[in-house]
Design a protein around this motif. Sequence first.
Motif, mmCIF file in Angstrom:
data_model
loop_
_atom_site.group_PDB
_atom_site.id
_atom_site.type_symbol
_atom_site.label_atom_id
_atom_site.label_comp_id
_atom_site.label_asym_id
_atom_site.label_seq_id
_atom_site.Cartn_x
_atom_site.Cartn_y
_atom_site.Cartn_z
ATOM 1 N N ARG A 165 1.279 9.518 -5.170
ATOM 2 C CA ARG A 165 1.663 10.844 -4.936
ATOM 3 C C ARG A 165 2.374 11.493 -6.065
ATOM 4 O O ARG A 165 2.390 12.507 -6.431
ATOM 5 C CB ARG A 165 2.617 10.932 -3.602
ATOM 6 N N ARG A 166 3.319 10.487 -6.902
ATOM 7 C CA ARG A 166 4.261 10.921 -7.967
ATOM 8 C C ARG A 166 3.222 11.481 -9.134
ATOM 9 O O ARG A 166 3.592 12.354 -9.804
ATOM 10 C CB ARG A 166 5.031 9.822 -8.323
ATOM 11 N N GLU A 167 2.213 10.599 -9.330
ATOM 12 C CA GLU A 167 1.266 11.039 -10.494
ATOM 13 C C GLU A 167 0.634 12.115 -10.046
ATOM 14 O O GLU A 167 0.456 13.020 -10.917
ATOM 15 C CB GLU A 167 0.125 9.721 -10.390
ATOM 16 N N LEU A 168 0.172 12.416 -8.647
ATOM 17 C CA LEU A 168 -0.496 13.765 -8.413
ATOM 18 C C LEU A 168 0.367 15.174 -8.625
ATOM 19 O O LEU A 168 0.182 15.919 -9.203
ATOM 20 C CB LEU A 168 -0.763 13.695 -7.034
ATOM 21 N N GLU A 169 1.755 14.759 -8.309
ATOM 22 C CA GLU A 169 2.744 15.799 -8.562
ATOM 23 C C GLU A 169 2.859 15.949 -10.146
ATOM 24 O O GLU A 169 3.138 17.394 -10.640
ATOM 25 C CB GLU A 169 4.125 15.273 -7.995
ATOM 26 N N ALA A 170 2.931 14.980 -10.878
ATOM 27 C CA ALA A 170 3.163 14.896 -12.396
ATOM 28 C C ALA A 170 1.912 15.714 -12.890
ATOM 29 O O ALA A 170 2.099 16.630 -13.690
ATOM 30 C CB ALA A 170 3.408 13.857 -12.979
ATOM 31 N N LYS A 215 3.136 5.987 -2.760
ATOM 32 C CA LYS A 215 4.185 6.881 -3.265
ATOM 33 C C LYS A 215 3.781 7.049 -4.874
ATOM 34 O O LYS A 215 4.148 8.221 -5.509
ATOM 35 C CB LYS A 215 5.502 6.067 -3.071
ATOM 36 N N GLN A 216 3.461 6.183 -5.475
ATOM 37 C CA GLN A 216 3.203 6.021 -6.967
ATOM 38 C C GLN A 216 2.163 7.235 -7.180
ATOM 39 O O GLN A 216 2.133 7.836 -8.064
ATOM 40 C CB GLN A 216 2.872 4.509 -7.492
ATOM 41 N N TRP A 250 0.812 -1.150 0.036
ATOM 42 C CA TRP A 250 0.195 -0.134 -0.025
ATOM 43 C C TRP A 250 0.989 1.268 0.012
ATOM 44 O O TRP A 250 0.636 2.287 -0.561
ATOM 45 C CB TRP A 250 -0.873 -0.284 1.373
ATOM 46 N N GLU A 251 2.118 1.190 0.614
ATOM 47 C CA GLU A 251 2.645 2.568 0.677
ATOM 48 C C GLU A 251 3.614 2.664 -0.596
ATOM 49 O O GLU A 251 3.685 3.720 -0.917
ATOM 50 C CB GLU A 251 3.869 2.254 1.970
ATOM 51 N N GLU A 252 3.851 1.293 -1.083
ATOM 52 C CA GLU A 252 4.484 1.828 -2.564
ATOM 53 C C GLU A 252 3.619 2.305 -3.485
ATOM 54 O O GLU A 252 3.716 3.142 -4.335
ATOM 55 C CB GLU A 252 4.933 0.577 -2.999
#
Length: 651
Positions: A624-629, A621-622, A616-618
């Motif tokens: 969060r990266r998608e949201l940042e992108a 993180k993915q 779930w944590e991995e």
Amino acid sequence: MKIFGIDIIKGSVRSKSRRPLYALYRMEDGEITDVTEVTEFRLMRLLSAEEPDILAVDSIQEIATDQHELFAFLQALPPRTRLVQVTGGERKESLPKVASRYNISFNKFDPYAEARTIAQVASLGAGVEVIAFENTTDIVVSRHRSPGRGGWSQNRYARKIHGGVMQKAREIEMRLKGAGLRYEKKETKAFGGFSRVAFTVNAPRDMVPVHASRGADVQVRVTGRRLDRIRYEQRSGRPRFLIVGLDPGTTTGIAAVDLDGNLVHLTSSRQMTMSDIVEELYRAGKPLIVASDVQQMPYSVEKIRRAFNAIPYTPRQSLSVEAKYDLTAPFSYTNDHERDALSAALDAYRSSKNKFQNIAKRVPPGVDLDEVRSRVLRGQALDQVLADLRGVPPAAEETAPTVPVERKVEDERVVALDGMVKRLRGYVAELQEDLTERDREIERLRQTVRRERSATEKKLQKDADLATKDAIIESLKRQLKNEKRHARRLKKRLDRTRAIAELERAEDVTPVKVLDALTRDAVRSLDEALGIGEGDLLYLQRINGWGRAVVRDLATAGVQALIVGEETAEGLDPQLVREFREAELPLIRGATARVEVRGRTGAVKTDTLEEALRDWEEEQKQYRRELEAERVEYLFKEYRSEREKEVRRGG
């Protein structure tokens, strides 16, 4: 005094085809002024025009069929006119009997003679006044016609009517104030004035200086406040004279007849004191003669005679049983005591009957015959009595009195008065003794009442205390029942908490709390049963009815993660997953971490749970990266759009 006496000639108020025709005698100050026959309508017109003091009838059934019609008839009478029923109230007598009291005879088959007699006996004070209204009068001032729908001048027309009502009400109020009458007023406002004004005046209708009227725009209604039932008020305050027979003893018999030999009162009782007998006779009338059925008047009968200052009567020899039966044969009685009392009264009447008849022959019509009889029996001369009643001094007799005769008469009078004084003093002493004894009896009864009242108050206080304590006990029982129910719930919660604590002590297993649904009600129920705290692991069985607020509440509570069952995980809403990821609250699928459920609790292997949390944590993180992108791409697009706008503006 003006009096109208009426009697029906033909017809009836109950007939719709043959309305009544009345014989009317008008009398003013004791003199007949007019004799005529009138219809019901004509009679009401004459009453309104002349307003006599008294309208006399021998029966109100001749003017009204029921109480409702009688109220309407009395309402239509002029305020100062009183309706008098000469034959009495609830206990009626015949007109010939009433007329015989005033030595008046008439042909009872002649309506005109009856009307004349009714007027005569009414002028002499006979009969009762028929009263139907309280000493309260209602005055209503209102519109006589409705304004209607109207046209162009509708407002002016309505203002004229309502202003007329207001003006008339003010005139009536000024009259009431001028007469010094107390009243209450209720106004109904309308355009331009009042549509209705009601006055409640605390005075009888004949004292109110306002009359009913009708005008083009305004009408005034004056009505008396009705009584619950018709009341009869005796016109003459003087009680009728009686001949009383008494039979003393353990059971006291009381009988009273009038001066014509008619039975007025008959009763007997075992519990009557002297004062009770005096009160009983006082209510029946004024005893003129008190009689006994034995030759020597008993002392108790003599005491009652003295109380009324009545004439004593005893037979020459005690009445035999046969004589008593002969005297009382026309009457009914219930026991021998009533028979003896009635025979004594009838024997006294029989002894004076001839004197009464002679008096009736010599008394002119229109004189109260009972008053004449009573005075003559007490020793007054008939001429003197008639002169007193008419207000004329008697003619002086031409006699030559001598001094010795006057002195003898005067001495006899003094002796008689001395004897009367002695008797009265003795009677006063006896009354004082009776009064003292009565005072002792009253004090004894008061002490008894005080004791009974004290005992009753103590019992009432005890009952009140018991009722209060019973209420307290019932309240404590309900409170104890609630506490027991709460204790059972706490015990179940403690057992579940112990089970979870045992699971927590195990190294390879992590305890799980089962959440029925993703709703606030389910969360509240689990919190009450097991408690939800920081680091708890929840197992979710259903996701139906989920909401963002529930997810935020669980995140705020510090829940470690939510495990979704395999069947539930297949239909997970992407929006729900997004909510969990935004709340940083792990949402683990049941296929990843298998949970063993036992009621409201369960267990999951620790290593499996840790692996699922890492996955779930991995994924988080993915996410969060998608949201940042997405955010960077959005900013880039915004920047390029702004640059294009600047280039277009520069070119």
